[in-house]
Design an enzyme around this catalytic site. Structure first.
Site: not given
Ligand code: AMP
Ligand code: ZN
Length: 114
Positions: A31-32, A87, A93-94, A100-102
């Site tokens: 995750d970025i 999320n 919170g999506q 995607h899974l965190h």
């Molecule tokens: P969500 O809020 O559950 O939809 O998670 C989306 C996640 O994507 C967030 O935790 C962001 O930090 C992550 N994210 C957004 N852009 C990127 C990217 N280019 N590379 C890696 N993670 C990203």
């Protein structure tokens, strides 16, 4: 596949990500904006907008994503535990509309989540 989907672009390779794992069905990358010492995202290569949009035929794929998260946690030696978060939708919170899974680990997690 929506042309404006960030994670589809990562799957295609037009937006870079450091793939720590990939197979025919999914990729795993950091995750970025990490919220824990280990914070990886497990995403299907196929575009599914959210868990709420997953079809019955996607069930084996969803199970595979969970299995990959568990394998990744084992490889990362997250032996004390970890958290998998999915999320879904605005109130969930999506922020990226590609399922995607965190995978979060490396620190104690609190409950309830924010
Ligand atoms: P969500 O809020 O559950 O939809 O998670 C989306 C996640 O994507 C967030 O935790 C962001 O930090 C992550 N994210 C957004 N852009 C990127 C990217 N280019 N590379 C890696 N993670 C990203
Ligand atoms: Zn997508």
């Amino acid at each position: 596949m929506p042309s404006d989907c960030l994670f589809c672009k990562i799957v295609e390779g037009t937006i870079p990500a450091n793939r720590v794992y990939q197979d025919d069905l999914c990729i795993v990358f950091p995750d970025i904006n990490p919220q824990a010492p280990t914070h990886l995202l497990v995403i299907p290569k196929q575009h599914i907008a959210s868990q709420a949009k997953a079809a019955a035929e996607d069930t084996p794929l969803l199970g595979h994503l969970l299995a990959v998260a568990a394998d990744t946690a084992r490889r990362r030696k997250l032996d004390r535990g970890y958290r998998v978060v999915l999320n879904t939708g605005d109130e969930g919170g999506q922020t990226v509309n590609h399922l995607h899974l965190h995978l979060l680990g490396g620190r104690p997690m609190t409950w309830p989540p924010g």
